[in-house]
Design a protein around this motif. Sequence first.
Motif, PDB file in Angstrom:
ATOM      1  N   ALA A  66      27.772   2.432  56.500  1.00 25.68           N
ATOM      2  CA  ALA A  66      29.159   2.018  56.705  1.00 25.68           C
ATOM      3  C   ALA A  66      29.742   1.444  55.415  1.00 25.68           C
ATOM      4  O   ALA A  66      30.903   1.707  55.065  1.00 25.68           O
ATOM      5  CB  ALA A  66      29.236   0.971  57.826  1.00 25.68           C
ATOM      6  N   LYS A  67      28.924   0.688  54.688  1.00 29.75           N
ATOM      7  CA  LYS A  67      29.353   0.112  53.410  1.00 29.75           C
ATOM      8  C   LYS A  67      29.657   1.215  52.398  1.00 29.75           C
ATOM      9  O   LYS A  67      30.674   1.175  51.693  1.00 29.75           O
ATOM     10  CB  LYS A  67      28.262  -0.815  52.863  1.00 29.75           C
ATOM     11  N   MET A  68      28.763   2.209  52.336  1.00 27.39           N
ATOM     12  CA  MET A  68      28.955   3.330  51.406  1.00 27.39           C
ATOM     13  C   MET A  68      30.220   4.112  51.756  1.00 27.39           C
ATOM     14  O   MET A  68      30.977   4.520  50.873  1.00 27.39           O
ATOM     15  CB  MET A  68      27.728   4.248  51.442  1.00 27.39           C
ATOM     16  N   GLU A  69      30.439   4.309  53.060  1.00 29.74           N
ATOM     17  CA  GLU A  69      31.625   5.033  53.520  1.00 29.74           C
ATOM     18  C   GLU A  69      32.890   4.256  53.169  1.00 29.74           C
ATOM     19  O   GLU A  69      33.898   4.821  52.729  1.00 29.74           O
ATOM     20  CB  GLU A  69      31.544   5.249  55.039  1.00 29.74           C
ATOM     21  N   PHE A  70      32.818   2.916  53.347  1.00 27.92           N
ATOM     22  CA  PHE A  70      33.956   2.047  53.014  1.00 27.92           C
ATOM     23  C   PHE A  70      34.275   2.140  51.528  1.00 27.92           C
ATOM     24  O   PHE A  70      35.424   2.347  51.128  1.00 27.92           O
ATOM     25  CB  PHE A  70      33.624   0.595  53.392  1.00 27.92           C
ATOM     26  N   GLU A  71      33.226   1.982  50.689  1.00 24.69           N
ATOM     27  CA  GLU A  71      33.412   1.987  49.237  1.00 24.69           C
ATOM     28  C   GLU A  71      33.928   3.332  48.733  1.00 24.69           C
ATOM     29  O   GLU A  71      34.699   3.400  47.785  1.00 24.69           O
ATOM     30  CB  GLU A  71      32.092   1.631  48.539  1.00 24.69           C
ATOM     31  N   LYS A  72      33.511   4.414  49.393  1.00 22.89           N
ATOM     32  CA  LYS A  72      33.921   5.763  49.006  1.00 22.89           C
ATOM     33  C   LYS A  72      35.394   6.006  49.289  1.00 22.89           C
ATOM     34  O   LYS A  72      36.015   6.896  48.690  1.00 22.89           O
ATOM     35  CB  LYS A  72      33.053   6.778  49.765  1.00 22.89           C
ATOM     36  N   ASN A  73      35.967   5.191  50.195  1.00 25.91           N
ATOM     37  CA  ASN A  73      37.341   5.427  50.629  1.00 25.91           C
ATOM     38  C   ASN A  73      38.291   4.272  50.335  1.00 25.91           C
ATOM     39  O   ASN A  73      39.363   4.178  50.936  1.00 25.91           O
ATOM     40  CB  ASN A  73      37.361   5.736  52.130  1.00 25.91           C
ATOM     41  N   THR A  74      37.909   3.384  49.424  1.00 29.63           N
ATOM     42  CA  THR A  74      38.800   2.269  49.076  1.00 29.63           C
ATOM     43  C   THR A  74      40.009   2.782  48.288  1.00 29.63           C
ATOM     44  O   THR A  74      40.024   3.926  47.803  1.00 29.63           O
ATOM     45  CB  THR A  74      38.079   1.214  48.221  1.00 29.63           C
ATOM     46  N   ILE A  75      40.993   1.915  48.145  1.00 30.45           N
ATOM     47  CA  ILE A  75      42.184   2.259  47.358  1.00 30.45           C
ATOM     48  C   ILE A  75      41.786   2.663  45.944  1.00 30.45           C
ATOM     49  O   ILE A  75      42.260   3.674  45.407  1.00 30.45           O
ATOM     50  CB  ILE A  75      43.162   1.062  47.331  1.00 30.45           C
ATOM     51  N   ALA A  76      40.885   1.875  45.337  1.00 27.85           N
ATOM     52  CA  ALA A  76      40.440   2.163  43.972  1.00 27.85           C
ATOM     53  C   ALA A  76      39.754   3.526  43.897  1.00 27.85           C
ATOM     54  O   ALA A  76      40.033   4.325  42.987  1.00 27.85           O
ATOM     55  CB  ALA A  76      39.505   1.066  43.474  1.00 27.85           C
ATOM     56  N   ALA A  77      38.871   3.798  44.852  1.00 29.13           N
ATOM     57  CA  ALA A  77      38.134   5.069  44.858  1.00 29.13           C
ATOM     58  C   ALA A  77      39.075   6.252  45.060  1.00 29.13           C
ATOM     59  O   ALA A  77      38.946   7.290  44.399  1.00 29.13           O
ATOM     60  CB  ALA A  77      37.066   5.054  45.945  1.00 29.13           C
ATOM     61  N   LYS A  78      40.036   6.099  45.977  1.00 29.20           N
ATOM     62  CA  LYS A  78      41.002   7.179  46.231  1.00 29.20           C
ATOM     63  C   LYS A  78      41.825   7.476  44.980  1.00 29.20           C
ATOM     64  O   LYS A  78      42.055   8.632  44.636  1.00 29.20           O
ATOM     65  CB  LYS A  78      41.935   6.784  47.380  1.00 29.20           C
ATOM     66  N   ALA A  79      42.265   6.402  44.300  1.00 31.77           N
ATOM     67  CA  ALA A  79      43.067   6.578  43.098  1.00 31.77           C
ATOM     68  C   ALA A  79      42.247   7.217  41.977  1.00 31.77           C
ATOM     69  O   ALA A  79      42.720   8.088  41.246  1.00 31.77           O
ATOM     70  CB  ALA A  79      43.634   5.234  42.643  1.00 31.77           C
ATOM     71  N   MET A  80      40.978   6.781  41.869  1.00 34.51           N
ATOM     72  CA  MET A  80      40.095   7.318  40.826  1.00 34.51           C
ATOM     73  C   MET A  80      39.821   8.803  41.011  1.00 34.51           C
ATOM     74  O   MET A  80      39.595   9.530  40.046  1.00 34.51           O
ATOM     75  CB  MET A  80      38.770   6.542  40.820  1.00 34.51           C
ATOM     76  N   ASN A  81      39.855   9.246  42.260  1.00 29.02           N
ATOM     77  CA  ASN A  81      39.571  10.654  42.563  1.00 29.02           C
ATOM     78  C   ASN A  81      40.822  11.521  42.596  1.00 29.02           C
ATOM     79  O   ASN A  81      40.770  12.678  42.997  1.00 29.02           O
ATOM     80  CB  ASN A  81      38.825  10.765  43.889  1.00 29.02           C
ATOM     81  N   ASN A  82      41.954  10.923  42.197  1.00 25.91           N
ATOM     82  CA  ASN A  82      43.213  11.664  42.197  1.00 25.91           C
ATOM     83  C   ASN A  82      43.814  11.587  40.789  1.00 25.91           C
ATOM     84  O   ASN A  82      44.252  10.528  40.349  1.00 25.91           O
ATOM     85  CB  ASN A  82      44.169  11.057  43.222  1.00 25.91           C
ATOM     86  N   GLN A  83      43.823  12.712  40.091  1.00 27.62           N
ATOM     87  CA  GLN A  83      44.295  12.739  38.696  1.00 27.62           C
ATOM     88  C   GLN A  83      45.751  12.308  38.535  1.00 27.62           C
ATOM     89  O   GLN A  83      46.180  11.911  37.455  1.00 27.62           O
ATOM     90  CB  GLN A  83      44.112  14.150  38.124  1.00 27.62           C
ATOM     91  N   THR A  84      46.504  12.345  39.617  1.00 23.88           N
ATOM     92  CA  THR A  84      47.912  11.937  39.578  1.00 23.88           C
ATOM     93  C   THR A  84      48.052  10.463  39.219  1.00 23.88           C
ATOM     94  O   THR A  84      49.087  10.036  38.686  1.00 23.88           O
ATOM     95  CB  THR A  84      48.577  12.196  40.952  1.00 23.88           C
ATOM     96  N   TYR A  85      46.989   9.690  39.485  1.00 19.99           N
ATOM     97  CA  TYR A  85      47.056   8.242  39.261  1.00 19.99           C
ATOM     98  C   TYR A  85      46.077   7.757  38.176  1.00 19.99           C
ATOM     99  O   TYR A  85      45.693   6.594  38.162  1.00 19.99           O
ATOM    100  CB  TYR A  85      46.778   7.512  40.585  1.00 19.99           C
ATOM    101  N   SER A  86      45.702   8.642  37.273  1.00 19.31           N
ATOM    102  CA  SER A  86      44.708   8.264  36.246  1.00 19.31           C
ATOM    103  C   SER A  86      45.208   7.161  35.311  1.00 19.31           C
ATOM    104  O   SER A  86      44.442   6.307  34.886  1.00 19.31           O
ATOM    105  CB  SER A  86      44.277   9.490  35.439  1.00 19.31           C
ATOM    106  N   THR A  87      46.498   7.149  35.000  1.00 17.61           N
ATOM    107  CA  THR A  87      47.050   6.092  34.138  1.00 17.61           C
ATOM    108  C   THR A  87      47.013   4.754  34.870  1.00 17.61           C
ATOM    109  O   THR A  87      46.675   3.721  34.274  1.00 17.61           O
ATOM    110  CB  THR A  87      48.493   6.416  33.710  1.00 17.61           C
ATOM    111  N   LEU A  88      47.339   4.768  36.152  1.00 10.02           N
ATOM    112  CA  LEU A  88      47.272   3.557  36.965  1.00 10.02           C
ATOM    113  C   LEU A  88      45.850   3.026  37.009  1.00 10.02           C
ATOM    114  O   LEU A  88      45.624   1.812  36.852  1.00 10.02           O
ATOM    115  CB  LEU A  88      47.772   3.844  38.387  1.00 10.02           C
ATOM    116  N   VAL A  89      44.888   3.903  37.209  1.00 10.09           N
ATOM    117  CA  VAL A  89      43.473   3.495  37.262  1.00 10.09           C
ATOM    118  C   VAL A  89      43.057   2.862  35.947  1.00 10.09           C
ATOM    119  O   VAL A  89      42.393   1.818  35.923  1.00 10.09           O
ATOM    120  CB  VAL A  89      42.568   4.703  37.594  1.00 10.09           C
TER     121      VAL A  89
END
Length: 206
Positions: A52-75
């Motif tokens: 559950a912890k791994m699933e949570f960490e995989k889907n955090t705001i930071a993780a979602k942004a990191m996996n989306n090139q549209t927000y690379s400058t924000l990251v």
Amino acid sequence: MKFKSIVLSLAVVGMLFTACDDTKKKEEEAKAEAEKMEMEAKMKAEEEAEMAKMEFEKNTIAAKAMNNQTYSTLVSALKTAGLAETFMGEGEFTVFAPTNDAFAAVPKATLDNLMKPENKEQLQNLLKYHVVSGEWKAADVIKAIEDNNNAYSVTTLQGENLTLSLKDGKVMVKDAKGKTATVADADMDASNGVIHGIDAVLMPAN
């Protein structure tokens, strides 16, 4: 006769001892089985908690942004400001996330200056100005705007307010300096909140 009684008595005593031994053995076996089941249940609970912890960490705001090139400058900005960890942890946040194109519209000198170590606090304030406590999905935002005569004010983590409104069916976000951004990509769901992509960088008064 006396001898026969003694033999019988010894036999009874032997049977009692055997019965006691059997009872004790069964109790020990039952105890061992209970301990085994308890240990297995504990291990299963720990495994489920870890998953559950791994699933949570995989889907955090930071993780979602990191996996989306549209927000690379924000990251990159979040990492420089030391705020990436905040959005990897528990909590509920609504992030109005400027896209790379939004950051590209900011003068390069201004952005470069913000990224300097000595301006870390200023960068933190700018980024926190894009975050609201709590999870505000698009439907909730629109309802709040409609319930407040098309001008709903929210307080950011930075402390200043943003004003939300509707224009041509789209959510608009006005900053303290009167600049307006449009929510272009709503409801990117995360385990610790939600991201709404916006087309401009918001500027606080201070």
